[in-house]
Design a protein around this motif. Structure first.
Motif, PDB file in Angstrom:
ATOM      1  N   UNK A 189       9.120  11.465 -11.769  1.00 48.12           N
ATOM      2  CA  UNK A 189       9.770  11.143 -10.340  1.00 48.12           C
ATOM      3  C   UNK A 189      10.340   9.823 -10.630  1.00 48.12           C
ATOM      4  N   UNK A 190      11.151   9.141  -9.818  1.00 49.44           N
ATOM      5  CA  UNK A 190      11.539   7.593 -10.458  1.00 49.44           C
ATOM      6  C   UNK A 190      11.011   6.992  -9.016  1.00 49.44           C
ATOM      7  N   UNK A 191       9.322   6.553  -9.035  1.00 45.63           N
ATOM      8  CA  UNK A 191       8.976   6.212  -8.087  1.00 45.63           C
ATOM      9  C   UNK A 191       7.779   4.869  -7.987  1.00 45.63           C
ATOM     10  N   UNK A 192       7.862   3.782  -8.243  1.00 50.52           N
ATOM     11  CA  UNK A 192       7.484   2.477  -8.589  1.00 50.52           C
ATOM     12  C   UNK A 192       7.089   2.740 -10.486  1.00 50.52           C
ATOM     13  N   UNK A 193       8.372   2.641 -10.635  1.00 47.47           N
ATOM     14  CA  UNK A 193       7.351   3.630 -12.171  1.00 47.47           C
ATOM     15  C   UNK A 193       6.673   2.083 -12.969  1.00 47.47           C
ATOM     16  N   UNK A 194       7.085   0.658 -12.601  1.00 44.52           N
ATOM     17  CA  UNK A 194       6.973  -0.507 -12.833  1.00 44.52           C
ATOM     18  C   UNK A 194       5.116  -0.294 -12.863  1.00 44.52           C
ATOM     19  N   UNK A 195       4.227   0.559 -11.635  1.00 45.51           N
ATOM     20  CA  UNK A 195       3.278   0.322 -11.692  1.00 45.51           C
ATOM     21  C   UNK A 195       2.438   0.933 -12.498  1.00 45.51           C
TER      22      UNK A 195
ATOM     23  N   UNK B 275       1.166  -1.497  -0.366  1.00 49.58           N
ATOM     24  CA  UNK B 275      -0.086   0.525  -0.283  1.00 49.58           C
ATOM     25  C   UNK B 275       0.717   1.260   0.085  1.00 49.58           C
ATOM     26  N   UNK B 276       1.714   1.438   0.823  1.00 51.79           N
ATOM     27  CA  UNK B 276       2.534   2.590   0.330  1.00 51.79           C
ATOM     28  C   UNK B 276       3.379   2.621  -0.474  1.00 51.79           C
ATOM     29  N   UNK B 277       3.888   1.782  -1.118  1.00 54.55           N
ATOM     30  CA  UNK B 277       4.723   1.759  -2.726  1.00 54.55           C
ATOM     31  C   UNK B 277       3.221   1.871  -3.148  1.00 54.55           C
ATOM     32  N   UNK B 278       2.182   1.907  -3.522  1.00 51.46           N
ATOM     33  CA  UNK B 278       1.145   2.534  -4.376  1.00 51.46           C
ATOM     34  C   UNK B 278       0.947   3.686  -4.083  1.00 51.46           C
ATOM     35  N   UNK B 279       1.010   4.353  -2.692  1.00 51.18           N
ATOM     36  CA  UNK B 279       0.600   5.323  -1.946  1.00 51.18           C
ATOM     37  C   UNK B 279       2.046   6.299  -2.735  1.00 51.18           C
ATOM     38  N   UNK B 280       3.018   6.443  -2.501  1.00 47.18           N
ATOM     39  CA  UNK B 280       4.181   6.822  -2.777  1.00 47.18           C
ATOM     40  C   UNK B 280       4.215   7.365  -3.959  1.00 47.18           C
ATOM     41  N   UNK B 281       3.765   6.189  -5.182  1.00 49.47           N
ATOM     42  CA  UNK B 281       3.152   6.298  -7.123  1.00 49.47           C
ATOM     43  C   UNK B 281       2.955   7.347  -6.868  1.00 49.47           C
ATOM     44  N   UNK B 282       1.312   6.923  -5.930  1.00 50.00           N
ATOM     45  CA  UNK B 282       0.486   8.278  -6.792  1.00 50.00           C
ATOM     46  C   UNK B 282       0.261   9.883  -6.259  1.00 50.00           C
ATOM     47  N   UNK B 283       0.949   9.737  -5.201  1.00 51.56           N
ATOM     48  CA  UNK B 283       1.346  10.840  -4.848  1.00 51.56           C
ATOM     49  C   UNK B 283       2.856  12.022  -5.864  1.00 51.56           C
ATOM     50  N   UNK B 284       4.096  11.197  -5.815  1.00 49.85           N
ATOM     51  CA  UNK B 284       4.666  11.340  -6.544  1.00 49.85           C
ATOM     52  C   UNK B 284       4.294  11.507  -7.982  1.00 49.85           C
TER      53      UNK B 284
ATOM     54  N   UNK C 109      -2.668  12.240   2.470  1.00 48.31           N
ATOM     55  CA  UNK C 109      -2.389  11.276   1.787  1.00 48.31           C
ATOM     56  C   UNK C 109      -0.911  10.656   2.306  1.00 48.31           C
ATOM     57  N   UNK C 110       0.451  11.630   1.531  1.00 44.72           N
ATOM     58  CA  UNK C 110       1.395  11.699   2.230  1.00 44.72           C
ATOM     59  C   UNK C 110       1.411  11.453   3.764  1.00 44.72           C
ATOM     60  N   UNK C 111       0.901  12.350   4.410  1.00 46.55           N
ATOM     61  CA  UNK C 111       1.044  12.446   5.760  1.00 46.55           C
ATOM     62  C   UNK C 111       1.135  10.645   6.488  1.00 46.55           C
TER      63      UNK C 111
END
Length: 233
Positions: free
Chosen positions: A179-185, A43-52, A97-99
């Motif tokens: 941003x290079x955040x979970x780009x595979x998603x 969930x954290x990975x998807x959250x970080x992907x979305x925020x970025x 969300x990020x918080x």
């Protein structure tokens, strides 16, 4: 290539796919947040992907795409300004969300009670999931409402006022600063929302060294999205 690809310029196709990714991804996070089978790490990975990615998307619109459109069609300035005001409200939802503190998930592995709460690890995780769900729902609703307002303005503007050369320049700037955040998603979501021809159109702008990595990125995205949807083994 379909008739739709021929009728609509690249700018519209790529923007429509990006918006569909945002719809699907924000919906998935809101639904997966309280699913006990989904690890908080996923969930954290998807959250970080979305925020970025949501921040980057609207910032490139405000700072780069909107000025290009207004330069070609000054009458669009007011409507685009209203959309930028909605971006400010989206930023506020993304801040919340990020918080959400996602670092406590692994307390579930026998870590005992959380100090001073009287809750075991499961209770802590449940609280995290509830907070994440609430923040994710707010982002989902904000994004979906915003896109309903934006697309009737933006799609005609892209068709009528952005040349293929201008769009290519803009798209390359977007890719270079993503941003290079979970780009595979992103690859996985694109495969879900677009036809193979549409996805290839979007991915054709990737730097050449990245293209050999696409099969591995697709496999990783498939695995991660199964987990998020509760269908993983």
């Amino acid at each position: 290539m379909t008739n739709d690809d021929v009728e609509h310029p690249t700018a519209v196709v790529e923007t429509r796919l990006a918006h569909q990714v945002h719809r699907v991804a924000t919906t998935l996070l809101a639904e997966a947040a309280v699913r006990p089978s989904v690890p908080l790490g996923a969930l954290a990975q998807l959250r970080d992907f979305l925020v970025a990615n949501l921040r980057h998307h609207h910032e490139t619109e405000d700072e780069d795409l909107w000025p290009r459109i207004v330069a070609a069609a000054p009458a669009t300035e007011h409507e685009l300004g209203v959309l930028s005001e909605e971006h400010v409200r989206l930023d506020a939802a993304l801040d919340l969300l990020a918080a959400v503190n996602m670092t406590g998930d692994e307390v579930g592995d026998g870590a005992g009670e959380a100090v001073g709460t009287g809750l075991g690890a499961g209770g802590v995780a449940d609280g995290v999931r509830a907070a994440l769900r609430d923040a994710a729902v707010a982002v989902r609703d904000t994004v979906h409402d915003h896109l309903e307002h934006e697309e009737p303005v933006l799609f005609p503007a892209l068709r009528d006022h952005i040349s293929p050369e201008d769009w290519q320049d803009f798209a390359q700037r977007v890719i270079a600063t993503t941003p290079p955040v979970a780009g595979h998603l992103m690859i996985g979501f694109l495969d879900e929302v677009g036809t193979p021809a549409e996805v290839e159109l979007v991915l054709s702008g990737l730097p050449e060294p990245v293209r050999p990595l696409l099969p591995a990125m697709r496999r990783q995205a498939t695995d991660d999205l199964r987990i998020l949807r509760g269908t993983g083994s």
